[in-house]
Design a protein around this motif. Sequence first.
Motif, PDB file in Angstrom:
ATOM      1  N   SER A   1      -9.953 -12.199  -7.232  1.00 18.91           N
ATOM      2  CA  SER A   1      -9.333 -12.728  -6.024  1.00 18.91           C
ATOM      3  C   SER A   1      -7.840 -12.956  -6.231  1.00 18.91           C
ATOM      4  N   MET A   2      -7.496 -13.536  -7.371  1.00 23.11           N
ATOM      5  CA  MET A   2      -6.095 -13.822  -7.664  1.00 23.11           C
ATOM      6  C   MET A   2      -5.272 -12.533  -7.722  1.00 23.11           C
ATOM      7  N   ARG A   3      -5.791 -11.521  -8.427  1.00 20.14           N
ATOM      8  CA  ARG A   3      -5.065 -10.257  -8.567  1.00 20.14           C
ATOM      9  C   ARG A   3      -4.888  -9.585  -7.203  1.00 20.14           C
ATOM     10  N   TYR A   4      -5.915  -9.635  -6.382  1.00 16.79           N
ATOM     11  CA  TYR A   4      -5.827  -8.959  -5.087  1.00 16.79           C
ATOM     12  C   TYR A   4      -4.859  -9.690  -4.147  1.00 16.79           C
ATOM     13  N   GLU A   5      -4.906 -11.017  -4.138  1.00 17.47           N
ATOM     14  CA  GLU A   5      -3.974 -11.781  -3.302  1.00 17.47           C
ATOM     15  C   GLU A   5      -2.530 -11.535  -3.735  1.00 17.47           C
ATOM     16  N   GLN A   6      -2.305 -11.480  -5.053  1.00 11.58           N
ATOM     17  CA  GLN A   6      -0.966 -11.207  -5.559  1.00 11.58           C
ATOM     18  C   GLN A   6      -0.503  -9.815  -5.134  1.00 11.58           C
ATOM     19  N   TYR A   7      -1.398  -8.864  -5.201  1.00  4.30           N
ATOM     20  CA  TYR A   7      -1.080  -7.481  -4.798  1.00  4.30           C
ATOM     21  C   TYR A   7      -0.673  -7.433  -3.322  1.00  4.30           C
ATOM     22  N   LEU A   8      -1.415  -8.122  -2.455  1.00  2.73           N
ATOM     23  CA  LEU A   8      -1.079  -8.121  -1.033  1.00  2.73           C
ATOM     24  C   LEU A   8       0.252  -8.827  -0.765  1.00  2.73           C
ATOM     25  N   ARG A   9       0.513  -9.915  -1.475  1.00  2.00           N
ATOM     26  CA  ARG A   9       1.776 -10.622  -1.277  1.00  2.00           C
ATOM     27  C   ARG A   9       2.964  -9.738  -1.639  1.00  2.00           C
ATOM     28  N   GLU A  10       2.843  -8.987  -2.721  1.00  3.98           N
ATOM     29  CA  GLU A  10       3.936  -8.124  -3.158  1.00  3.98           C
ATOM     30  C   GLU A  10       4.180  -6.977  -2.190  1.00  3.98           C
ATOM     31  N   ARG A  11       3.140  -6.577  -1.466  1.00  3.68           N
ATOM     32  CA  ARG A  11       3.267  -5.464  -0.523  1.00  3.68           C
ATOM     33  C   ARG A  11       3.645  -5.916   0.885  1.00  3.68           C
ATOM     34  N   GLN A  12       3.645  -7.197   1.128  1.00  8.85           N
ATOM     35  CA  GLN A  12       3.847  -7.728   2.473  1.00  8.85           C
ATOM     36  C   GLN A  12       5.132  -7.239   3.141  1.00  8.85           C
ATOM     37  N   PRO A  13       6.266  -7.141   2.432  1.00  5.08           N
ATOM     38  CA  PRO A  13       7.498  -6.731   3.120  1.00  5.08           C
ATOM     39  C   PRO A  13       7.529  -5.260   3.504  1.00  5.08           C
ATOM     40  N   GLU A  14       6.611  -4.449   2.949  1.00  6.47           N
ATOM     41  CA  GLU A  14       6.669  -3.023   3.197  1.00  6.47           C
ATOM     42  C   GLU A  14       6.284  -2.683   4.622  1.00  6.47           C
ATOM     43  N   GLU A  15       6.858  -1.606   5.132  1.00  4.39           N
ATOM     44  CA  GLU A  15       6.492  -1.133   6.455  1.00  4.39           C
ATOM     45  C   GLU A  15       5.122  -0.502   6.409  1.00  4.39           C
ATOM     46  N   VAL A  16       4.436  -0.576   7.525  1.00 11.01           N
ATOM     47  CA  VAL A  16       3.138   0.073   7.626  1.00 11.01           C
ATOM     48  C   VAL A  16       3.367   1.560   7.791  1.00 11.01           C
ATOM     49  N   GLY A  17       2.712   2.357   6.990  1.00 10.37           N
ATOM     50  CA  GLY A  17       2.871   3.805   7.055  1.00 10.37           C
ATOM     51  C   GLY A  17       1.776   4.481   6.276  1.00 10.37           C
ATOM     52  N   VAL A  18       1.884   5.756   6.081  1.00  8.47           N
ATOM     53  CA  VAL A  18       0.873   6.523   5.360  1.00  8.47           C
ATOM     54  C   VAL A  18       1.567   7.369   4.315  1.00  8.47           C
ATOM     55  N   GLU A  19       1.059   7.333   3.131  1.00 12.19           N
ATOM     56  CA  GLU A  19       1.560   8.208   2.080  1.00 12.19           C
ATOM     57  C   GLU A  19       0.381   8.936   1.459  1.00 12.19           C
ATOM     58  N   ASN A  20       0.643   9.826   0.515  1.00 14.67           N
ATOM     59  CA  ASN A  20      -0.429  10.592  -0.098  1.00 14.67           C
ATOM     60  C   ASN A  20      -1.405   9.660  -0.798  1.00 14.67           C
ATOM     61  N   PRO A  21      -2.708   9.964  -0.762  1.00 12.24           N
ATOM     62  CA  PRO A  21      -3.683   9.149  -1.476  1.00 12.24           C
ATOM     63  C   PRO A  21      -3.517   9.328  -2.969  1.00 12.24           C
ATOM     64  N   PRO A  22      -4.154   8.440  -3.804  1.00 13.42           N
ATOM     65  CA  PRO A  22      -4.023   8.540  -5.246  1.00 13.42           C
ATOM     66  C   PRO A  22      -4.314   9.954  -5.720  1.00 13.42           C
TER      67      PRO A  22
ATOM     68  N   MET B   1      -2.466   2.271 -10.684  1.00 11.78           N
ATOM     69  CA  MET B   1      -3.820   2.194 -10.138  1.00 11.78           C
ATOM     70  C   MET B   1      -4.613   3.462 -10.465  1.00 11.78           C
ATOM     71  N   PRO B   2      -5.848   3.334 -10.930  1.00 12.22           N
ATOM     72  CA  PRO B   2      -6.671   4.514 -11.200  1.00 12.22           C
ATOM     73  C   PRO B   2      -6.863   5.366  -9.950  1.00 12.22           C
ATOM     74  N   PHE B   3      -7.163   6.638 -10.169  1.00 12.55           N
ATOM     75  CA  PHE B   3      -7.435   7.544  -9.052  1.00 12.55           C
ATOM     76  C   PHE B   3      -8.378   8.643  -9.528  1.00 12.55           C
ATOM     77  N   TRP B   4      -8.964   9.325  -8.545  1.00 11.28           N
ATOM     78  CA  TRP B   4      -9.868  10.439  -8.819  1.00 11.28           C
ATOM     79  C   TRP B   4      -9.110  11.759  -8.691  1.00 11.28           C
ATOM     80  N   SER B   5      -9.396  12.691  -9.577  1.00 12.95           N
ATOM     81  CA  SER B   5      -8.862  14.047  -9.480  1.00 12.95           C
ATOM     82  C   SER B   5      -9.909  15.006 -10.015  1.00 12.95           C
ATOM     83  N   ASP B   6     -10.322  15.969  -9.170  1.00 13.68           N
ATOM     84  CA  ASP B   6     -11.321  16.982  -9.558  1.00 13.68           C
ATOM     85  C   ASP B   6     -12.601  16.350 -10.074  1.00 13.68           C
TER      86      ASP B   6
END
Length: 387
Positions: free
Chosen positions: A181-202, A49-54
Amino acid sequence: MKKRAAALALCLALCLALAPAAAEAAEAAGSIYITAAGNDILPLDDATMPFWSDGYLYVASSIFTGQVNKSLGVAYLPSSVSNPNLCILYAGTRSLMFDINGNFVRDTDGNVSFRGAIRQGGEVFVPASVVAEFFHLEYSVTPLTVSTAGGASYGALVWLRQPNFGLSEKHFINAAFSQISMRYEQYLRERQPEEVGVENPPGGVQLPSGDGKSVYLCLAAGEGAAAQLDALDACGAQAAFFCTPEFLESQGDLLRRMIATGHAVGLLADAADPERTVAEQLEAGNALLARATMGKTRLAKIQNGDERHRREAREAGFSCLEAELDRSDSGLRDSAQAEHLLRQVSAQRGGVRIWLGNAAGAAGLRAFLSAAGEAEDRCLALTETLP
């Protein structure tokens, strides 16, 4: 980036969200960046996933394969065993060679830029603006609001394409609605089993905790720029410096320092100039910036202009600064003015863009940065998605 394991809504709505609040929420809460190349919406994956830096947007170098290579004409040569710190993008006989350890990129014309690649996990990311400029591509970052049953998520569509593609960003998003829509729904489905938490931003940048605001200080680069940089760097803060052609032509060392230390550089245009249009001034400014830093900008501040002039700049591909607070007349030169400005910031909702013009002295800037730090406000560099 905040994990989104909320229940998936079958009805997914995406809409353009060009208001600053959407971009601000994206930065504060973690954002989803969807990448498109030509006609295609690419698979959505945290690892690429793209991210911003400086103040620069980075995209995964590995996307330049397969269909993307066919659409854009740019190919990816991954790091080899013999040189694991070299990443190459090429089109025909032209190539960009990213030295990952050295944090620079060299092109086949012999030019060197110190806006290099970033290795994150097992992926190498490259600055989109450098790639687009060298290979004569166009790219845009369009803020999006993605609405699901769990609430609204904020992000953007990063779109790379050949020049004269024939569709505006808005029309392309409308045409590609089902793919997104298809890409985003697929992304959410793949992440569904993960625990809710916080990690470093991009980008691996850990934002400070607290309820402070994101503050974007915007200054007109002038005689006090070196002292202002000293104050900002001493406090670990960032700002955006908008530069006149005279500054761009004569202050190459300061420009390179700004970019190397994570500040944003924009262009200052005067709509009252009787000899050159706003678009002509911005084009000339970017040519001077490229000569000094091997990079260009899409940030602009139009002085003595109106909506017509800002529209001219936007049509030329620039993002115009429209500040929530204008302190260019009242100034920021001492602790009293710093305290007054902080009260104004506190009264604003969401992120705050402040136009200081030439009115910020080093002492006033230090006083404001110190007070903002105590209030847990973050002074960040302006990016292309914010104005």
